[in-house]
Design a protein around this motif. Sequence first.
Motif, short mmCIF file in Angstrom:
data_model
loop_
_atom_site.label_atom_id
_atom_site.label_comp_id
_atom_site.label_asym_id
_atom_site.label_seq_id
_atom_site.Cartn_x
_atom_site.Cartn_y
_atom_site.Cartn_z
N ILE A 156 1.39 -1.08 0.05
CA ILE A 156 -0.11 0.32 -0.29
C ILE A 156 0.86 1.22 -0.04
O ILE A 156 0.70 2.46 0.36
CB ILE A 156 -0.79 0.15 1.20
CG1 ILE A 156 -0.37 -0.05 3.13
CG2 ILE A 156 -1.66 -1.22 0.70
CD1 ILE A 156 -1.42 0.01 3.75
N ASN A 157 1.99 0.93 -0.07
CA ASN A 157 3.61 2.56 -0.36
C ASN A 157 3.24 3.25 -0.94
O ASN A 157 3.10 4.97 -0.43
CB ASN A 157 4.85 2.16 -1.04
CG ASN A 157 4.60 1.68 -1.94
OD1 ASN A 157 3.94 1.80 -2.79
ND2 ASN A 157 6.41 1.51 -2.52
N ALA A 171 10.12 11.26 3.62
CA ALA A 171 9.26 9.52 2.80
C ALA A 171 9.12 9.07 1.27
O ALA A 171 9.31 10.19 1.06
CB ALA A 171 7.91 9.74 3.63
N SER A 172 9.54 8.79 0.76
CA SER A 172 9.30 7.48 -0.19
C SER A 172 9.52 6.51 -0.44
O SER A 172 9.23 5.82 0.52
CB SER A 172 10.57 8.66 -1.53
OG SER A 172 11.99 7.89 -0.84
N ALA A 173 9.21 6.41 -2.41
CA ALA A 173 9.08 4.62 -1.86
C ALA A 173 10.36 3.84 -2.57
O ALA A 173 11.20 4.58 -2.80
CB ALA A 173 7.87 4.37 -3.50
N LYS A 188 5.98 -2.37 -3.16
CA LYS A 188 4.82 -1.67 -3.00
C LYS A 188 4.57 -1.73 -1.42
O LYS A 188 4.15 -0.72 -0.75
CB LYS A 188 3.73 -2.02 -4.36
CG LYS A 188 3.70 -1.98 -4.70
CD LYS A 188 2.15 -2.37 -5.74
CE LYS A 188 2.20 -1.70 -7.16
NZ LYS A 188 0.41 -1.91 -7.93
N PHE A 189 4.78 -2.72 -0.57
CA PHE A 189 5.26 -2.90 0.50
C PHE A 189 6.30 -2.57 1.54
O PHE A 189 6.93 -2.04 3.12
CB PHE A 189 5.22 -4.54 1.24
CG PHE A 189 5.82 -5.18 0.44
CD1 PHE A 189 7.19 -5.56 0.13
CD2 PHE A 189 5.40 -5.63 -0.91
CE1 PHE A 189 8.28 -6.37 -0.25
CE2 PHE A 189 5.67 -7.11 -1.21
CZ PHE A 189 7.28 -7.39 -1.38
N ASN A 190 7.61 -1.48 0.40
CA ASN A 190 9.08 -1.36 1.02
C ASN A 190 8.43 0.42 1.31
O ASN A 190 7.80 0.90 0.51
CB ASN A 190 10.00 -2.02 0.35
CG ASN A 190 10.33 -2.79 0.47
OD1 ASN A 190 10.77 -3.94 -0.43
ND2 ASN A 190 10.13 -3.47 1.60
N ILE A 191 9.26 0.96 2.08
CA ILE A 191 9.69 2.79 1.94
C ILE A 191 10.53 2.85 2.23
O ILE A 191 11.60 2.25 2.44
CB ILE A 191 8.11 3.58 3.00
CG1 ILE A 191 8.25 2.77 4.01
CG2 ILE A 191 6.97 3.84 2.39
CD1 ILE A 191 6.86 3.16 4.89
#
Length: 478
Positions: free
Chosen positions: A63-64, A76-78, A82-85
């Motif tokens: 859900i990033n 904060a960034s991607a 999609k489950f890592n930030i």
Amino acid sequence: MGQEISLIQFDKSDFERFHQKLKQETSLLNQLIEQNACSAHRPVAGFEIEAWLVDESMRPSPINEYYLTTLNHPLASAELAKFNIEFNSTPTPLTNDVFSLLHEQLQTTWSAAYQHAQTLNSNVVMIGILPTLKQSDLNLNNMSNMNRYRALNEQVLHARRGRPIHIDIAGAEHLKFDHDDVMLESATTSFQLHIQLPLRIAHHFYNASIIASAPMVALCANAPFLFGKELWHESRIPLFEQAVESGGYSGASQGPIRRVSFGSDYARHSIIECFQENFDHFPVLLPVEQNSALEAFAHLRLHNGTIWRWNRPLVGFDEDGTPHIRVEHRTPAAGPSVIDSIANAAFYYGLTQNICDEIMTKGWPLPFAQAKDNFYQAARFGLDSHIIWFDGNKQRLPHLFQMELLSRAMSGLESLGVCRTDIDTYLDVIRQRIDQKQNGSQWQRQYIYEHDHDFTEMTRNYLKNQNTGNPVSTWATA
């Protein structure tokens, strides 16, 4: 690889144009270094920390995009999955109360990240490899919706002529499997330490970082499991090295120099040697025209971002536009806690500064080949490892920490002008970790031995401990 790109597919002319610009920028950087025209600014510290988004079952939560949009945090960034930030710090002069300031930055960011995740019935976790991860999670549907990641995947697979990525890691157990894309890279999350350096010492500090990598990777080990198998104490190391391996099929990066590696040698005379090696030995993966002046080094920086030495030189710019050199130290895993992370940073900067000073007065205290062997021994066996140190003798790492490395780190921090309170506070965290012989990897392994390999409950308890803010040396497994 922090910058987004505009294209995903490329033709031969794209590669030719990019290669020419890369050649010109590498030559220009060489000229500036020879003319001593890069920044002489005093050391500046910073970090990037990668983390996982997990659901209430401790499984990866992809859900990033929504998470980051609604969090709306400038640091904060991607990341690839999609489950890592990722969370960044602001550059902070490496002196006085630098670690208290970095601690406050990270704690503030992490608290905001955690509280926001809670509103989405999720959690954020800092850990080297998520113990509940399954190979089926690592699919292209879970890749972040960014051109640079899809282009990277396409080019790595093209360089491999479509052959699957083969993973073979022999540790306490043996794991072998094939995978069809670069999503394996997203299984590894790290705490990347940056230091901006005055040009005159940049290559010496880079070499010192190489030597410091063995104690650092053992001290910070936090990734003993992958897909339920117990592998290395720091399994990120072999996994990442194999996950984006593109050499052997494209002709130019065969042999010992791989895109993810410990490197091929010290920088013997200048840091330019690393960038020249990038140009000479690594095929371009992302030939995106940058439409910028040579002085921006945009092609050089993009190319450098597709080569992942565990100690990676970077080019950046001071506020007045003067180019500067940074070293990015990539060996520590993420976690286990905020205070552990800042203590890891303090130990790295102090030990590496001390070794750098020794190199500048006495030369290299270890051959490169020995520093490299030490690193892989330490990644595999963690605090149980033995390494060859400066006197030529094999030593147990915990003994070496107690007898020499902690005092070296203290001396290095003193020479940087770090205040006594910060030195004592954060090196005491390291001292306690060594005395208890409990880093994140040891805690995970002990928990699994005592709880019948229940990775979900281990992750849940890991998260509870992490959120207390207490260092890992104090965590119980009962």
